[in-house]
Design an enzyme around this catalytic site. Structure first.
Site, PDB file in Angstrom:
ATOM      1  CB  VAL A 184     -25.785  16.008   0.174  1.00  0.00           C
ATOM      2  CG1 VAL A 184     -26.006  14.536   0.482  1.00  0.00           C
ATOM      3  CG2 VAL A 184     -25.788  16.256  -1.325  1.00  0.00           C
TER       4      VAL A 184
ATOM      5  CG  HIS B 263     -21.330  17.577   1.588  1.00  0.00           C
ATOM      6  ND1 HIS B 263     -20.184  18.345   1.630  1.00  0.00           N
ATOM      7  CD2 HIS B 263     -21.371  17.030   0.344  1.00  0.00           C
ATOM      8  CE1 HIS B 263     -19.557  18.264   0.471  1.00  0.00           C
ATOM      9  NE2 HIS B 263     -20.262  17.473  -0.328  1.00  0.00           N
TER      10      HIS B 263
ATOM     11  CG  HIS C  90     -23.410  15.371  -4.708  1.00  0.00           C
ATOM     12  ND1 HIS C  90     -23.377  14.224  -3.946  1.00  0.00           N
ATOM     13  CD2 HIS C  90     -24.717  15.569  -5.012  1.00  0.00           C
ATOM     14  CE1 HIS C  90     -24.600  13.772  -3.770  1.00  0.00           C
ATOM     15  NE2 HIS C  90     -25.431  14.567  -4.417  1.00  0.00           N
TER      16      HIS C  90
END
Length: 508
Positions: free
Chosen positions: A342, A345, A389
């Site tokens: 992401v 990240h 996530h």
């Protein structure tokens, strides 16, 4: 003679009978004792061999585990899901961890920070740093000459060129603190400078001076939110104005949440889909299904999740299953099975998700978490979940829904993160990844206050109808500039100002 032979034969027969008769009880006991003794010796010997085998195997396993855990790759696998310098965050963040875990985190991050500070820069980065330091010196000269406007622009230019340089962060923070009276942003820059260079004595001294003041300001802000929440709670549920506000805000919540993820539906189109279930020409099926999935998830929250005392992993999976229910039913309600990336990240690998989600569930329902202010609690939960996530898609929507669930349980209306604020939203999440979650919490507090102002305005005696949402970036910027004051009165604000920062509603 015959008599003698007869007696002899009788004696032989008697001896034969004696040898064939069963043993006495005493003999039996002796035999049993001997058997038990033999069995005991055999059993002890087997137990000794087993103990020796287990001891050898256990020693080998302990040695292997120690060798594994001593390696940097294993530590990276276990700790990479946490942001750099996370140990510098507010003490509420790590209160549920043990002292040993905290020491491990600090040791790991001290090394990672020193490595990053001492890392070699590329040629382009070195050029930017030289230019930034030149602009910084010029900005300080302008400030000493009384030209603060030019100094401010030069400080901003230096920060844009070298946003992770401790000296730039330190000097710009001092300028903000002493000349622009922006102690909150100054404290944020001192914090970042310490994150990058923990040995910076000037940044440490400045942070020690500002930290307590900023904490007091944050606490006062939360008290103000509580007062507005109580004022809203005093309005009777039968109020027609309140019901209209809830209904309108419900549409806006879905519109904004899917809009942050790139959905191009307008507010009017979103409302039409939810009210008529009719397709909109020129829009993809996925965009329709994203709206319907959010509708399902919000109804699930209102019907079930808000009333629960504890929220479990199963509840989060059920929430996600509804978010992706129309878009991707196969992946809905399932942890991802692949590594994802992401932006800058890198979330934890799929093999770590079960453990991390168990820790998150434990934190979510801990006594410490329940003692936090509801806005802090909801913002932390949002950040923690989106940082892990756990899903292949729908992480942001699920995290925002979880945040609103926690706020609603505390008597707050569900809030919205406006799509116009998308860049700020991701910027504050990035700052949290770098070690400072406070700007993200303040951003959520801003959204919460605007939501409360919206409801208080909508339920006042003013004759205007509930306004439509401002959807253009330029209009959003204008309204943002007009609403800089955090204590603006709901009655004195203009109609568009509230809906620029409006929050979501729950299904009436």
């Amino acid at each position: 003679m015959a008599m003698t032979i007869l007696h002899a034969s009788e004696k032989v027969n008697a001896e034969a009978e004696a040898t064939t008769c069963p043993p006495t009880e005493k003999v039996k006991e002796e035999q049993q004792q001997q058997e038990q003794l033999q069995h005991s010796k055999t059993s002890k010997r087997v137990q000794f061999y087993r103990f020796a085998l287990f001891f050898i195997a256990g020693s080998f396993a302990a040695f292997s585990f120690h060798a594994l855990t001593s390696s940097s790759s294993w530590r990276l696998r276990q700790l990479h899901h946490l942001p750099n310098a996370h140990y510098l965050q507010t003490r509420e963040e790590f209160a549920v961890y043990s002292v040993e875990e905290l020491n491990a985190f600090k040791e790991f991050y001290d090394k990672s920070i020193s490595d990053s500070v001492g890392a070699s820069y590329s040629e382009a980065e070195q050029t930017n740093i030289k230019e930034a330091l030149g602009a910084l010196r010029l900005a300080q000269d302008m400030h000493l000459s009384g030209k603060d406007d030019k100094a401010s622009r030069l400080f901003e230019h230096a920060l844009a060129l070298a946003p992770k340089h401790p000296e730039v962060l330190l000097r710009y923070g001092e300028f903000l603190e002493h000349n622009q009276r922006n102690i909150v942003l100054a404290d944020q820059y001192y914090f970042q400078a310490l994150t990058l260079c923990p040995s910076n004595s000037e940044a440490l001294a400045n942070r020690q001076r500002t930290a307590e003041v900023v904490q007091t300001l944050d606490e006062r802000r939360l008290q103000s939110l509580d007062s507005k929440r109580d004022a809203l709670s005093a309005i009777h549920e039968s109020s027609s104005a309140l019901r209209r506000a809830k209904k309108e805000a419900y549409f806006q919540h879905i519109y904004h949440s899917v809009g942050i993820e790139g959905n191009t539906m307008t507010l009017a189109q979103t409302r039409s889909i939810l009210e008529t279930r009719m397709a909109v020409d020129g829009k993809s099926i996925d965009e329709h299904n994203e709206i319907l999935g959010m509708d399902l998830a919000m109804k699930y929250i209102n019907a079930s999740l808000v009333q629960k005392l504890e929220i479990t992993i199963k509840d989060i999976l059920e929430l996600h299953r509804r978010v992706l229910g129309h878009v991707d039913p196969i992946e809905g309600g399932e942890f991802r099975r692949n590594q994802v990336y992401v932006g800058g990240h890198v979330p934890p690998g799929p093999g770590d998700l079960a453990l991390l989600m168990q820790r998150f569930e434990r934190w979510l329902n801990s006594e410490h978490s329940s003692s936090l202010h509801p806005v802090n609690y909801a913002a932390y939960a949002h950040y923690k979940l989106v940082h892990i996530h756990p899903f292949i898609d729908g992480n942001g929507r699920t995290s925002r829904l979880l945040m609103n669930t926690l706020l609603m349980r505390a008597g707050y209306p569900p809030v919205i993160i406006p799509k116009q604020q998308r860049s700020k939203y991701y910027h504050f999440l990035k700052l949290a990844n770098e070690g400072d979650i406070r700007p993200f919490v303040r951003f959520i507090a801003d959204c919460t206050e605007k939501t409360l102002d919206l409801y208080l305005w909508a339920t006042s005696d003013l004759p205007q109808q509930i306004p439509m949402l401002i959807q253009t970036e330029s209009e959003a910027g204008e309204q943002l500039a007009q609403m800089r004051s955090p204590h603006i009165s709901a009655q004195s604000a203009s109609i568009p100002e509230f809906y620029e920062f409006s929050g979501s509603g729950f299904q009436p």
